[in-house]
Design a protein around this motif. Structure first.
Motif, PDB file in Angstrom:
ATOM      1  N   UNK A 173       0.851  -1.186   0.000  1.00  8.64           N
ATOM      2  CA  UNK A 173       0.000   0.000   0.000  1.00  8.64           C
ATOM      3  C   UNK A 173       0.882   1.228   0.000  1.00  8.64           C
ATOM      4  N   UNK A 174       0.273   2.357  -0.327  1.00 11.86           N
ATOM      5  CA  UNK A 174       1.024   3.620  -0.370  1.00 11.86           C
ATOM      6  C   UNK A 174       0.311   4.666   0.488  1.00 11.86           C
ATOM      7  N   UNK A 175       1.082   5.494   1.156  1.00 12.47           N
ATOM      8  CA  UNK A 175       0.454   6.531   1.996  1.00 12.47           C
ATOM      9  C   UNK A 175      -0.218   7.621   1.163  1.00 12.47           C
ATOM     10  N   UNK A 176      -1.142   8.361   1.767  1.00  9.81           N
ATOM     11  CA  UNK A 176      -1.773   9.501   1.081  1.00  9.81           C
ATOM     12  C   UNK A 176      -0.783  10.644   0.981  1.00  9.81           C
ATOM     13  N   UNK A 177       0.095  10.703   1.976  1.00  7.49           N
ATOM     14  CA  UNK A 177       1.065  11.789   2.031  1.00  7.49           C
ATOM     15  C   UNK A 177       2.430  11.141   2.108  1.00  7.49           C
ATOM     16  N   UNK A 178       3.319  11.506   1.204  1.00 10.58           N
ATOM     17  CA  UNK A 178       4.617  10.851   1.182  1.00 10.58           C
ATOM     18  C   UNK A 178       5.494  11.326   2.324  1.00 10.58           C
ATOM     19  N   UNK A 179       6.035  10.370   3.094  1.00  7.14           N
ATOM     20  CA  UNK A 179       6.899  10.755   4.216  1.00  7.14           C
ATOM     21  C   UNK A 179       8.265  11.205   3.727  1.00  7.14           C
TER      22      UNK A 179
END
Ligand code: IPD
Ligand code: CA
Ligand code: CA
Length: 262
Positions: free
Chosen positions: A154-160
């Motif tokens: 999965x991928x975050x909504x906001x990139x860290x």
């Protein structure tokens, strides 16, 4: 543990009924931080129901829930709640979303339930007593060959900014090795599908405790392994999640950390 289990399953199923009732129907959608980070009125409605059921029986327990936040009490018990994991799927009528509730006792996971009412799939685990899907014991896959593994991420909504390496790079490396990688959009379901052997491994960066609590216990009780990206012991507040059948874990660790397994 019986009273706790009863409350957990009751809350999970009642929230599931609410989700199913509204699925593909009309409901209000709001945006959280980040344009695609959604919350619907159904998230709030399901969350209210879960909290009401827990509070009625255990008013002294701590509750940490995605939409309302933390309700801290002096208690050894902490409920970690995601009323809808996979809200973007839910908002688009994609039937891959669930209620996810985990219970910690003295900081150890003791109970977890994940329910996808659209597929009528209830995953459950109790510490030391195994994991089940609709009451039937489940276990992780027996695939030992990484090259033929089926994975999910999965991928975050906001990139860290603080990730050791950009998650897209890790994804790219695995896809370029020719492995099938799926992206379902619900971390709790991803973990449960590793637990029942549909996937051989799952990794994701930047999940929250309510996303992973129940699924973590379900994977462990189904015989899987879960660590951070250095292979260190995992806890629900950890930002790196790697869950596998155990057999491909070391190979997953090396590919995540930039080495080829091909
Ligand atoms: C999200 C899902 C998704 C993951 C996101 C989570 P939500 O939870 O688990 O699979 O990639 O990072 O935030 O917002 O649908 O509860
Ligand atoms: Ca979530
Ligand atoms: Ca959620």
């Amino acid at each position: 543990m019986d009273g706790l289990k009863e409350v957990l399953l009751h809350a999970t199923q009642e929230a599931g009924k609410i989700i199913l009732h509204y699925f593909n129907g009309v409901f209000k959608i709001d945006h959280k931080v980040g344009i695609n980070n959604l919350v619907t009125e159904v998230d709030n409605h399901a969350e209210d129901k879960i909290i009401q059921i827990i509070r009625q029986r255990y008013p002294e327990h701590t509750i940490i829930s995605e939409e309302v936040g933390e309700m801290i009490q002096v208690s050894d018990y902490q409920w970690l709640i995601d009323p809808i994991d996979g809200t973007v799927n839910f908002a688009h009528g994609i039937p891959i979303c669930c209620v996810s509730i985990g219970l910690l006792y003295k900081n150890q996971l003791v109970l977890g339930a994940v329910f996808n009412p659209m597929m009528d799939e209830l995953f459950f685990a109790e510490k030391g007593k195994g994991a089940t899907l609709n009451g039937i014991p489940i276990s992780v896959s027996t695939k030992a060959e990484f090259k033929t593994a089926c994975l999910v991420t999965g991928f975050p909504y906001k990139w860290p900014d603080d990730s050791k390496e950009h998650p897209i790079k890790v994804f790219e490396r695995i896809v370029l090795e020719g492995l099938p990688v799926r992206r379902l959009g619900s971390a709790a379901i991803d973990l449960c599908w590793v637990a029942c052997g549909r996937f051989d491994g799952f990794w994701e960066y930047n999940l929250s405790a309510w996303d992973v609590a129940a699924g973590y216990l379900i994977v462990q009780e189904a015989g899987g392994r879960i660590t951070d990206f250095d292979g260190q012991p995992y806890n629900v507040f950890e930002k790196q999640t790697l869950a596998t059948n155990g057999l491909i874990h070391e190979q997953m660790l090396s590919v995540i950390n930039g080495k080829s397994n091909a």
